[in-house]
Design a protein around this motif. Structure first.
Motif, PDB file in Angstrom:
ATOM      1  N   UNK A  12       4.345  -0.283   0.405  1.00 37.66           N
ATOM      2  CA  UNK A  12       4.194   0.050   1.821  1.00 37.66           C
ATOM      3  C   UNK A  12       3.365   1.320   2.049  1.00 37.66           C
ATOM      4  N   UNK A  13       3.684   2.368   1.331  1.00 38.85           N
ATOM      5  CA  UNK A  13       2.998   3.649   1.543  1.00 38.85           C
ATOM      6  C   UNK A  13       1.498   3.525   1.323  1.00 38.85           C
ATOM      7  N   UNK A  14       1.094   2.847   0.264  1.00 37.50           N
ATOM      8  CA  UNK A  14      -0.337   2.693  -0.026  1.00 37.50           C
ATOM      9  C   UNK A  14      -1.008   1.794   1.003  1.00 37.50           C
ATOM     10  N   UNK A  15      -0.289   0.788   1.508  1.00 39.73           N
ATOM     11  CA  UNK A  15      -0.853  -0.094   2.535  1.00 39.73           C
ATOM     12  C   UNK A  15      -1.103   0.677   3.831  1.00 39.73           C
ATOM     13  N   UNK A  16      -0.163   1.531   4.197  1.00 42.32           N
ATOM     14  CA  UNK A  16      -0.313   2.342   5.407  1.00 42.32           C
ATOM     15  C   UNK A  16      -1.498   3.288   5.257  1.00 42.32           C
ATOM     16  N   UNK A  17      -1.655   3.830   4.070  1.00 45.58           N
ATOM     17  CA  UNK A  17      -2.744   4.778   3.823  1.00 45.58           C
ATOM     18  C   UNK A  17      -4.105   4.135   4.084  1.00 45.58           C
ATOM     19  N   UNK A  18      -4.226   2.833   3.793  1.00 41.10           N
ATOM     20  CA  UNK A  18      -5.492   2.140   4.012  1.00 41.10           C
ATOM     21  C   UNK A  18      -5.881   2.163   5.487  1.00 41.10           C
ATOM     22  N   UNK A  19      -4.870   2.093   6.363  1.00 42.85           N
ATOM     23  CA  UNK A  19      -5.130   2.164   7.804  1.00 42.85           C
ATOM     24  C   UNK A  19      -5.400   3.603   8.224  1.00 42.85           C
ATOM     25  N   UNK A  20      -4.553   4.507   7.779  1.00 44.52           N
ATOM     26  CA  UNK A  20      -4.666   5.905   8.211  1.00 44.52           C
ATOM     27  C   UNK A  20      -5.946   6.560   7.720  1.00 44.52           C
ATOM     28  N   UNK A  21      -6.455   6.115   6.601  1.00 44.47           N
ATOM     29  CA  UNK A  21      -7.706   6.668   6.066  1.00 44.47           C
ATOM     30  C   UNK A  21      -8.846   6.449   7.058  1.00 44.47           C
ATOM     31  N   UNK A  22      -8.935   5.248   7.629  1.00 39.94           N
ATOM     32  CA  UNK A  22      -9.970   4.951   8.621  1.00 39.94           C
ATOM     33  C   UNK A  22      -9.714   5.689   9.924  1.00 39.94           C
TER      34      UNK A  22
END
Length: 262
Positions: free
Chosen positions: A146-156
């Motif tokens: 979950x944490x890494x998946x969220x990071x993919x959104x937050x990075x953009x």
């Protein structure tokens, strides 16, 4: 009971019946071992039942959290869609600047200035060491990622946030748009889409700028064209990631429901 077994052993020894004594001793050991195993099984069963209760409690909490995360994520997707629509409209005004009204331009520019950021509820399931209580391996794997998946959104989102801060907002201020933009937001009452209380409709009188706004000059500004195009690009990229994350959340909630109902 112990005294009873002890008496039997004493009688066998006193009667010098060694063979029978050994058989009895072995039998007694086997009974003790069986008793220990039964006790361990009961203890393991009790612990397992306690873990199941804990798991259900965690699952109910996770369901609530991910349902809220889903609602928030969908809200951010909507905000980005609004940015894309508004930016496309501004580009159409730039390409065809005839009869473009000030109010219409300001209306769409306000959407470009928004800043959708996904900030999900953070649970401490992994840090607390309770992830092992989740029995469904597919659910456990998704929760771990979950944490890494969220990071993919937050990075953009962070890229757009930087662009908005360093390019979009300075453009609005330096071109005399900021006061009119703010006034258009608040003059008739405004409730931000991400507001915690959607019942509040706040009105604030800022007033229009006394400086004349040259619409044609604004539309001819190459910087406006660039920031509108970039707004579409970054919003689309963030939404691609967000839609994938949305599907993941939906599947997580489905798996949670399956485990709650079993």
């Amino acid at each position: 009971m112990i005294k009873f077994f002890r008496k039997i052993r004493y009688n066998l020894m006193s009667e010098n019946k060694t063979g029978k004594y050994l058989k009895y001793a072995i039998g007694e050991i086997i009974l003790v071992v069986i008793g220990i195993l039964i006790a361990l099984q009961i203890n393991n069963w009790n612990n397992h039942q306690k873990d199941l209760v804990k798991e259900q409690k965690i699952l109910l909490q996770l369901k609530e959290e991910y349902t809220k995360n889903l609602a928030q994520l969908q809200q951010k997707i909507t905000m980005r869609n609004n940015i894309i629509t508004a930016s496309s409209k501004v580009l159409s005004y730039i390409d065809n600047p005839i009869n473009v009204s000030k109010d219409s331009l300001l209306y769409h520019l306000n959407f470009i200035g928004t800043d959708p950021t996904f900030d999900p509820i953070k649970n401490d399931l992994i840090e607390s060491g309770n992830l092992h209580l989740i029995n469904n391996e597919s659910l456990k794997q998704r929760l771990s990622n979950w944490t890494s998946d969220v990071y993919q959104v937050q990075e953009n989102e962070l890229e757009w946030q930087k662009f908005r801060t360093e390019v979009v907002m300075p453009f609005m201020v330096s071109n005399g748009l900021a006061r009119d933009l703010s006034n258009n937001i608040w003059k008739d009452g405004y409730t931000p889409i991400h507001a915690l209380n959607q019942k509040i409709n706040l009105k604030t009188k800022i007033g229009s700028s006394k400086h004349s706004l040259a619409i044609e000059e604004i539309l001819n500004n190459v910087e406006l064209e660039g920031l509108a195009a970039m707004a579409i690009t970054w919003s689309n990229i963030a939404n691609i990631q967000s839609l994938a994350l949305q599907e993941n959340i939906i599947e997580i909630i489905a798996l949670i429901n399956k485990e709650i109902e079993r």
